[in-house]
Design an enzyme around this catalytic site. Structure first.
Site, PDB file in Angstrom:
ATOM      1  N   SER A 282      -9.539   1.433   3.516  1.00 57.00           N
ATOM      2  CA  SER A 282      -8.788   2.241   2.563  1.00 57.00           C
ATOM      3  C   SER A 282      -7.759   1.453   1.764  1.00 57.00           C
ATOM      4  O   SER A 282      -7.132   1.980   0.853  1.00 57.00           O
ATOM      5  CB  SER A 282      -8.068   3.367   3.318  1.00 57.00           C
ATOM      6  OG  SER A 282      -7.137   2.819   4.241  1.00 57.00           O
TER       7      SER A 282
ATOM      8  N   LYS B 282       0.837  -1.202   0.000  1.00 56.63           N
ATOM      9  CA  LYS B 282       0.000   0.000   0.000  1.00 56.63           C
ATOM     10  C   LYS B 282       0.871   1.251   0.000  1.00 56.63           C
ATOM     11  O   LYS B 282       1.924   1.286   0.662  1.00 56.63           O
ATOM     12  CB  LYS B 282      -0.905  -0.042   1.241  1.00 56.63           C
ATOM     13  CG  LYS B 282      -1.949   1.067   1.355  1.00 56.63           C
ATOM     14  CD  LYS B 282      -2.802   0.796   2.587  1.00 56.63           C
ATOM     15  CE  LYS B 282      -3.879   1.841   2.803  1.00 56.63           C
ATOM     16  NZ  LYS B 282      -4.715   1.521   3.993  1.00 56.63           N
TER      17      LYS B 282
ATOM     18  N   SER C  69      -9.541  -1.199   7.699  1.00 52.90           N
ATOM     19  CA  SER C  69      -9.101  -0.873   6.333  1.00 52.90           C
ATOM     20  C   SER C  69      -8.364  -1.985   5.599  1.00 52.90           C
ATOM     21  O   SER C  69      -8.040  -1.836   4.432  1.00 52.90           O
ATOM     22  CB  SER C  69      -8.220   0.380   6.352  1.00 52.90           C
ATOM     23  OG  SER C  69      -9.011   1.529   6.597  1.00 52.90           O
TER      24      SER C  69
END
Length: 218
Positions: A155, A80, A179
């Site tokens: 996210s 990420k 997330s």
């Protein structure tokens, strides 16, 4: 299409140990898949193809010499884009950090590198990890590979979508209040939020330091 991408991480581990295929072949297969899927999915925000191929060749050489760094030596992955990787952009889905290049590796990245894992690139996220659908990124919306009309969750939606689209066998995300787990559920994969502090947060751009946890999607 190369069938290698549809195998599990454990299958890759056993096949690399048995010399059924090389890390270079495996890495190239995932990079080809990324090239195929990215125009529609948008799970990646940056790639490091040459670096990945070079690392895969080094892994193959270690295996030929009988000296792999770990059981995961030669396995590709993605991270990420709120996790620092030396020499790569660290944008966190925001225009605020446009042009910023991380000068250091997060601890999780350095430990995976020390295990011989191959970084393919960085994945999309809600801006500064503040969102639940991966639609608020400066790099645009990430689509759900199971149904492109639906959201990936967030996210860590880019990390979840990359696994669900068979662009990587596993990815790293971050979980503050769900997330990693929520996008994993939306994309039909497994998302693990380890016990807080079990994985070092050093090099993770903070959202809520008392809650942030780096997690794994596969």
């Amino acid at each position: 299409m190369n069938d290698l991408i549809f195998r599990s991480l454990d299958e890759h581990k056993r096949s690399l140990e048995a010399f059924e295929y090389s890390s270079e072949e495996l890495t190239r297969a995932y990079l080809e898949r990324i090239e195929e899927k990215e125009p529609s999915i948008n799970s990646f925000v940056s790639l490091c193809q040459d670096r990945a191929i070079d690392a895969a060749k080094e892994s193959d050489e270690r295996r030929r010499n009988g000296a792999p760094l770990s059981a995961l030596d030669g396995i590709p992955y993605a991270a990420k884009d709120n996790i620092a990787v030396a020499g790569l952009p660290l944008r966190c889905g925001s225009r605020i950090l446009e042009g910023y290049i991380s000068p250091f590796d997060a601890t999780v990245i350095s430990r995976l590198s020390a295990s011989g894992c191959i970084l393919l690139g960085k994945t999309n996220l809600d801006e500064f990890a503040m969102g639940t659908d991966t639609e608020t990124s400066a790099s645009g919306r990430t689509k759900n590979p199971l149904d492109e009309n639906r959201v990936t969750g967030g996210s860590s939606g880019g990390s979840a979508a990359a696994v669900a689209a068979y662009e990587a066998p596993f990815t790293l995300g971050s979980d503050t209040g769900g997330s990693v787990r929520q996008p994993a559920a939306f994309c039909g994969i497994v998302g693990l939020r380890p016990t807080y502090s079990a994985l070092s947060r050093y090099g993770l751009v903070g959202f809520s330091p008392s809650l942030d946890t780096i997690g794994i999607l596969s």
